[in-house]
Design a protein around this motif. Structure first.
Motif, short mmCIF file in Angstrom:
data_model
loop_
_atom_site.label_atom_id
_atom_site.label_comp_id
_atom_site.label_asym_id
_atom_site.label_seq_id
_atom_site.Cartn_x
_atom_site.Cartn_y
_atom_site.Cartn_z
N PHE A 1 0.84 -1.20 0.00
CA PHE A 1 0.00 0.00 0.00
C PHE A 1 0.87 1.24 0.00
CE2 PHE A 1 -2.10 3.51 2.15
CZ PHE A 1 -3.33 3.56 1.51
N HIS A 2 0.49 2.22 -0.84
CA HIS A 2 1.17 3.52 -0.85
C HIS A 2 0.15 4.60 -1.18
CE1 HIS A 2 4.37 6.43 -1.15
NE2 HIS A 2 3.92 6.80 -2.35
N ASN A 3 0.23 5.72 -0.47
CA ASN A 3 -0.72 6.81 -0.66
C ASN A 3 -0.02 8.14 -0.45
OD1 ASN A 3 -3.01 8.49 -0.73
ND2 ASN A 3 -3.38 8.19 1.46
N GLU A 4 -0.11 9.03 -1.45
CA GLU A 4 0.44 10.38 -1.32
C GLU A 4 -0.63 11.45 -1.59
OE1 GLU A 4 3.91 10.98 -3.69
OE2 GLU A 4 5.10 9.45 -2.68
N GLU A 5 -1.89 11.07 -1.49
CA GLU A 5 -2.97 12.01 -1.75
C GLU A 5 -3.08 13.01 -0.60
OE1 GLU A 5 -5.93 13.57 -4.18
OE2 GLU A 5 -4.67 11.80 -4.58
N PRO A 6 -2.91 14.32 -0.87
CA PRO A 6 -3.00 15.31 0.21
C PRO A 6 -4.43 15.42 0.74
CG PRO A 6 -2.85 16.40 -1.92
CD PRO A 6 -2.62 14.94 -2.18
N ILE A 7 -4.56 15.92 1.96
CA ILE A 7 -5.87 16.11 2.58
C ILE A 7 -6.09 17.61 2.75
CG2 ILE A 7 -7.27 15.69 4.63
CD1 ILE A 7 -5.73 13.07 5.00
N ASN A 8 -7.15 18.12 2.16
CA ASN A 8 -7.38 19.56 2.10
C ASN A 8 -8.44 20.02 3.09
OD1 ASN A 8 -5.53 20.07 -0.16
ND2 ASN A 8 -7.01 18.94 -1.38
N GLY B 1 -20.97 9.86 13.04
CA GLY B 1 -20.74 10.87 12.02
C GLY B 1 -19.42 11.60 12.14
N ASP B 2 -18.67 11.37 13.23
CA ASP B 2 -17.35 12.00 13.36
C ASP B 2 -16.44 11.58 12.21
OD1 ASP B 2 -18.02 13.28 15.69
OD2 ASP B 2 -16.85 11.99 17.02
N VAL B 3 -15.64 12.52 11.74
CA VAL B 3 -14.66 12.22 10.69
C VAL B 3 -13.28 12.22 11.33
CG1 VAL B 3 -13.59 13.01 8.54
CG2 VAL B 3 -16.08 13.23 8.88
N LEU B 4 -12.52 11.16 11.09
CA LEU B 4 -11.17 11.09 11.63
C LEU B 4 -10.23 10.50 10.59
CD1 LEU B 4 -10.86 7.83 12.41
CD2 LEU B 4 -12.21 8.52 14.37
N ILE B 5 -8.93 10.55 10.89
CA ILE B 5 -7.95 10.02 9.96
C ILE B 5 -7.33 8.75 10.51
CG2 ILE B 5 -6.06 11.41 10.93
CD1 ILE B 5 -4.86 11.56 8.11
N SER B 6 -7.12 7.80 9.63
CA SER B 6 -6.31 6.63 9.96
C SER B 6 -4.86 7.03 9.73
CB SER B 6 -6.68 5.44 9.07
OG SER B 6 -5.69 4.44 9.14
N GLU B 7 -4.11 7.18 10.84
CA GLU B 7 -2.72 7.64 10.72
C GLU B 7 -1.87 6.71 9.85
OE1 GLU B 7 -3.89 8.76 15.06
OE2 GLU B 7 -4.32 7.16 13.62
N ASN B 8 -2.15 5.43 9.90
CA ASN B 8 -1.34 4.45 9.18
C ASN B 8 -1.50 4.56 7.66
OD1 ASN B 8 0.48 2.31 8.95
ND2 ASN B 8 -1.16 0.80 8.93
N PHE B 9 -2.72 4.86 7.21
CA PHE B 9 -2.99 4.90 5.78
C PHE B 9 -3.13 6.32 5.23
CE2 PHE B 9 -4.51 0.73 7.18
CZ PHE B 9 -3.85 -0.09 6.29
N GLY B 10 -3.18 7.33 6.13
CA GLY B 10 -3.33 8.70 5.67
C GLY B 10 -4.65 8.93 4.96
N MET B 11 -5.71 8.26 5.43
CA MET B 11 -7.02 8.35 4.79
C MET B 11 -8.09 8.72 5.81
SD MET B 11 -6.65 4.81 2.58
CE MET B 11 -8.27 4.93 1.84
N LEU B 12 -9.06 9.53 5.36
CA LEU B 12 -10.17 9.91 6.22
C LEU B 12 -11.22 8.82 6.26
CD1 LEU B 12 -10.67 13.65 5.19
CD2 LEU B 12 -9.41 12.76 7.15
N THR B 13 -11.90 8.71 7.38
CA THR B 13 -12.98 7.75 7.53
C THR B 13 -14.04 8.33 8.45
OG1 THR B 13 -13.51 5.44 8.11
CG2 THR B 13 -11.90 6.57 9.49
N LYS B 14 -15.26 7.85 8.32
CA LYS B 14 -16.37 8.38 9.12
C LYS B 14 -16.82 7.33 10.14
CE LYS B 14 -19.36 11.14 7.31
NZ LYS B 14 -20.49 11.76 6.55
N VAL B 15 -17.08 7.79 11.36
CA VAL B 15 -17.53 6.91 12.43
C VAL B 15 -19.02 6.62 12.27
CG1 VAL B 15 -17.84 6.69 14.93
CG2 VAL B 15 -15.78 7.80 14.02
#
Length: 207
Positions: free
Chosen positions: A123-130, A148-162
């Motif tokens: 896995f590799h991800n360089e997509e910036p988060i704005n 409904g909380d939005v948080l980031i998975s630090e390991n993957f650098g991706m946003l996710t919703k609770v």
């Protein structure tokens, strides 16, 4: 003379307590939660979650070690850190050392966005988060989220919703895997993590 000595002693005491207060605030206060990592009923590792509050902000650290046999010995050591200032994530790093290789992920606030360089097994991800990030998975070990909380998975650098699926039970999608967090009285008791091989759980240690 007595009055002068009294004032002098009082001044020294005030300076002493001011010093102690400054030292205490800069050093920080740390809250620690410990967990067992369980697979198929067997404890295969341990995890320690730390939250340190200082005058500079709040730091979260998740450190885990796992060893078990699956067609050979599997070893994984995981260290995740997240630093917040004024309620905003400023930087996060994730280091993993395993039989499958060593991987590093960084997420860093840069003026008006986050630079992401996420690396893990295949896995590799360089997509910036704005957008500004106010929460991450490390916080879940100390704070019960809301639906409904939005948080980031630090390991993957991706946003996710609770998503709250029942009272005290929350689900998040982390790179296609559904993880469930179980709380009682606002305290995290258990995490069930979905895995391609077999689901495993993280359970709060009770002294």
């Amino acid at each position: 003379m007595t009055v002068k000595k009294y004032k002098s002693a009082s001044f020294v005491l005030i300076q002493f307590f001011l010093f102690i207060g400054i030292f205490w605030n800069s050093y920080g206060q740390t809250q620690t939660n410990k967990y067992d990592i369980v697979l198929a009923g067997f404890t295969i590792g341990s995890m320690q979650a730390d939250k340190t509050t200082t005058a500079k902000g709040v730091d979260y650290q998740i450190h885990s070690k796992v060893e078990f046999w699956f067609f050979g010995k599997i070893h994984v050591e995981f260290l995740q850190k997240a630093h917040y200032e004024n309620g905003q994530l400023m930087r996060a790093t994730t280091n993993s050392d395993s039989n499958r290789g060593d991987f590093l992920t960084t997420v860093t606030w840069n003026k008006d966005h986050y630079d992401v360089d996420a690396n893990s097994y295949k896995f590799h991800n360089e997509e910036p988060i704005n957008q500004i990030i106010k929460a991450s998975t490390a916080m879940l070990y100390f704070h019960e989220p809301k639906d409904g909380d939005v948080l980031i998975s630090e390991n993957f650098g991706m946003l996710t919703k609770v998503r709250e699926i029942e009272k005290g039970v929350y689900e998040i999608d982390v790179n296609g895997n559904m993880n469930r967090f179980h709380y009682e009285g606002g305290v995290l008791q258990k995490v069930i993590l979905e895995n391609n091989i077999k689901n495993y759980s993280i359970k709060l240690k009770v002294d």
